[in-house]
Design a protein around this motif. Sequence first.
Motif, PDB file in Angstrom:
ATOM      1  N   ALA A  86       7.026   5.272  -7.991  1.00 58.92           N
ATOM      2  CA  ALA A  86       5.782   6.213  -8.935  1.00 58.92           C
ATOM      3  C   ALA A  86       5.157   6.012  -8.150  1.00 58.92           C
ATOM      4  O   ALA A  86       4.541   7.364  -8.428  1.00 58.92           O
ATOM      5  CB  ALA A  86       6.379   5.397 -10.139  1.00 58.92           C
ATOM      6  N   ALA A  87       4.639   4.923  -8.030  1.00 57.01           N
ATOM      7  CA  ALA A  87       2.757   5.356  -7.062  1.00 57.01           C
ATOM      8  C   ALA A  87       3.192   6.266  -5.752  1.00 57.01           C
ATOM      9  O   ALA A  87       2.327   7.343  -5.709  1.00 57.01           O
ATOM     10  CB  ALA A  87       2.774   4.268  -6.550  1.00 57.01           C
ATOM     11  N   ILE A  88       4.799   6.260  -4.968  1.00 62.90           N
ATOM     12  CA  ILE A  88       4.253   6.921  -3.852  1.00 62.90           C
ATOM     13  C   ILE A  88       5.093   8.078  -4.315  1.00 62.90           C
ATOM     14  O   ILE A  88       3.980   9.828  -4.176  1.00 62.90           O
ATOM     15  CB  ILE A  88       5.442   6.658  -3.030  1.00 62.90           C
ATOM     16  N   THR A  89       4.875   8.900  -5.448  1.00 62.24           N
ATOM     17  CA  THR A  89       5.550  10.162  -6.138  1.00 62.24           C
ATOM     18  C   THR A  89       4.176  10.429  -6.662  1.00 62.24           C
ATOM     19  O   THR A  89       3.999  11.624  -6.440  1.00 62.24           O
ATOM     20  CB  THR A  89       7.013   9.538  -7.087  1.00 62.24           C
ATOM     21  N   GLN A  90       3.140   9.953  -7.159  1.00 64.01           N
ATOM     22  CA  GLN A  90       2.311  10.513  -7.646  1.00 64.01           C
ATOM     23  C   GLN A  90       1.136  11.061  -7.029  1.00 64.01           C
ATOM     24  O   GLN A  90       1.119  12.202  -6.370  1.00 64.01           O
ATOM     25  CB  GLN A  90       1.477   9.055  -8.625  1.00 64.01           C
ATOM     26  N   PRO A 133      10.797  16.211  -9.868  1.00 55.74           N
ATOM     27  CA  PRO A 133      11.654  15.952 -11.169  1.00 55.74           C
ATOM     28  C   PRO A 133      11.359  14.795 -11.868  1.00 55.74           C
ATOM     29  O   PRO A 133      11.098  13.252 -11.228  1.00 55.74           O
ATOM     30  CB  PRO A 133      12.717  16.012 -10.852  1.00 55.74           C
ATOM     31  N   ASP A 134      11.454  15.262 -13.243  1.00 59.98           N
ATOM     32  CA  ASP A 134      11.500  14.049 -13.777  1.00 59.98           C
ATOM     33  C   ASP A 134      12.415  12.694 -14.050  1.00 59.98           C
ATOM     34  O   ASP A 134      12.483  11.401 -13.990  1.00 59.98           O
ATOM     35  CB  ASP A 134      11.733  13.817 -15.877  1.00 59.98           C
ATOM     36  N   LYS A 135      13.534  12.572 -13.526  1.00 61.41           N
ATOM     37  CA  LYS A 135      14.577  11.793 -13.073  1.00 61.41           C
ATOM     38  C   LYS A 135      14.770  12.188 -11.621  1.00 61.41           C
ATOM     39  O   LYS A 135      14.843  12.604 -10.939  1.00 61.41           O
ATOM     40  CB  LYS A 135      15.482  12.138 -13.501  1.00 61.41           C
ATOM     41  N   ARG A 136      14.744  10.367 -10.920  1.00 59.52           N
ATOM     42  CA  ARG A 136      14.981  10.390  -9.695  1.00 59.52           C
ATOM     43  C   ARG A 136      15.453  10.537  -9.227  1.00 59.52           C
ATOM     44  O   ARG A 136      17.249   9.867  -9.668  1.00 59.52           O
ATOM     45  CB  ARG A 136      13.784   8.991  -9.199  1.00 59.52           C
ATOM     46  N   TRP A 137      16.354  10.348  -7.921  1.00 55.62           N
ATOM     47  CA  TRP A 137      17.875  10.828  -7.161  1.00 55.62           C
ATOM     48  C   TRP A 137      18.003  10.081  -7.166  1.00 55.62           C
ATOM     49  O   TRP A 137      17.385   8.479  -6.335  1.00 55.62           O
ATOM     50  CB  TRP A 137      17.460  12.022  -6.050  1.00 55.62           C
ATOM     51  N   VAL A 178       1.056  -1.533  -0.329  1.00 60.26           N
ATOM     52  CA  VAL A 178      -0.023  -0.065  -0.014  1.00 60.26           C
ATOM     53  C   VAL A 178       0.891   0.967   0.230  1.00 60.26           C
ATOM     54  O   VAL A 178       1.520   1.427   1.081  1.00 60.26           O
ATOM     55  CB  VAL A 178      -0.929   0.204   1.074  1.00 60.26           C
ATOM     56  N   PRO A 179       0.999   1.784  -1.306  1.00 62.12           N
ATOM     57  CA  PRO A 179       1.701   3.620  -0.991  1.00 62.12           C
ATOM     58  C   PRO A 179       1.257   4.079  -0.366  1.00 62.12           C
ATOM     59  O   PRO A 179       0.019   4.706  -0.353  1.00 62.12           O
ATOM     60  CB  PRO A 179       1.899   3.661  -2.879  1.00 62.12           C
ATOM     61  N   VAL A 180       2.164   5.248   0.508  1.00 62.29           N
ATOM     62  CA  VAL A 180       1.475   6.135   1.013  1.00 62.29           C
ATOM     63  C   VAL A 180       2.289   7.310   0.991  1.00 62.29           C
ATOM     64  O   VAL A 180       3.725   7.308   0.933  1.00 62.29           O
ATOM     65  CB  VAL A 180       1.086   5.904   2.991  1.00 62.29           C
TER      66      VAL A 180
END
Length: 251
Positions: free
Chosen positions: A217-221, A232-236, A159-161
């Motif tokens: 990606a789910a968490i970031t969204q 940012p387009d590119k993840r650190w 479960v992304p949070v």
Amino acid sequence: MTQGRRRSETRTPSIFWALALMILPVINLAVRFKITDADKFPRAGAFVMAPNHFSEIDPVLMGVVSWKLGRAPRFMAKASVFTIPVIGWMLQKSGQIPVQRGGSVRGSEPVKAAQRLVERGQMVVVYPEGSLTRDPGLWPMRGKTGAVRIALERGIPIVPVAHWGAQEIMPRYSKRLSLFPRKTVLVKIGEPLDLAQFRGRNLDPGTLNEATTLVMAAITQLLEELRGETAPDKRWNPAEHDQKETGRFEA
């Protein structure tokens, strides 16, 4: 008994009651939680909760969120915390999982301990980033594979949070708390990810990294929606930046 009618973990007497008695009064005075899509948070059964991580206070806040949603939180926590008198004892008794800094995830005791929680139908909180994000804008950085390994090996969802606001209480890398005036912490629960497309495949680095990318990606969204901003387009990637800073690559 159906999931919807199963008794909440928070109503079953346990050491969590003592922890809640100590923590909740302070947090409720200092923090106002605004939780979106709470209905997506499983009220029963095993799952991995995967939040973003940018403040040392995050585990306390996510633990309170889990408790408010009816689940007893169990984390992978730094082993050094378990040596603190009284606190270490309570952590052990409440099922928290000690993790040695720099320890390997694959086949490690922490993962085995997390799997035992899963076998009992309990949730486990795993920060996919492994540590506080190093992204300058506090966006989720590249994830590690421990969370998806547990989920895939045990056949349970992740479960992304996402949460935002903890930095107002304790900035990244700071040891100073700012509890007053009262702060607002935004929390958004994502749809459970069952990772079905990866089941049946060898859990090699390629598979685990691919699954971890989906989780991040789910968490970031979710975080983008909370912040009303675009990541940012590119993840650190800490490994890439360490290489640039040292002039050499460390595996």
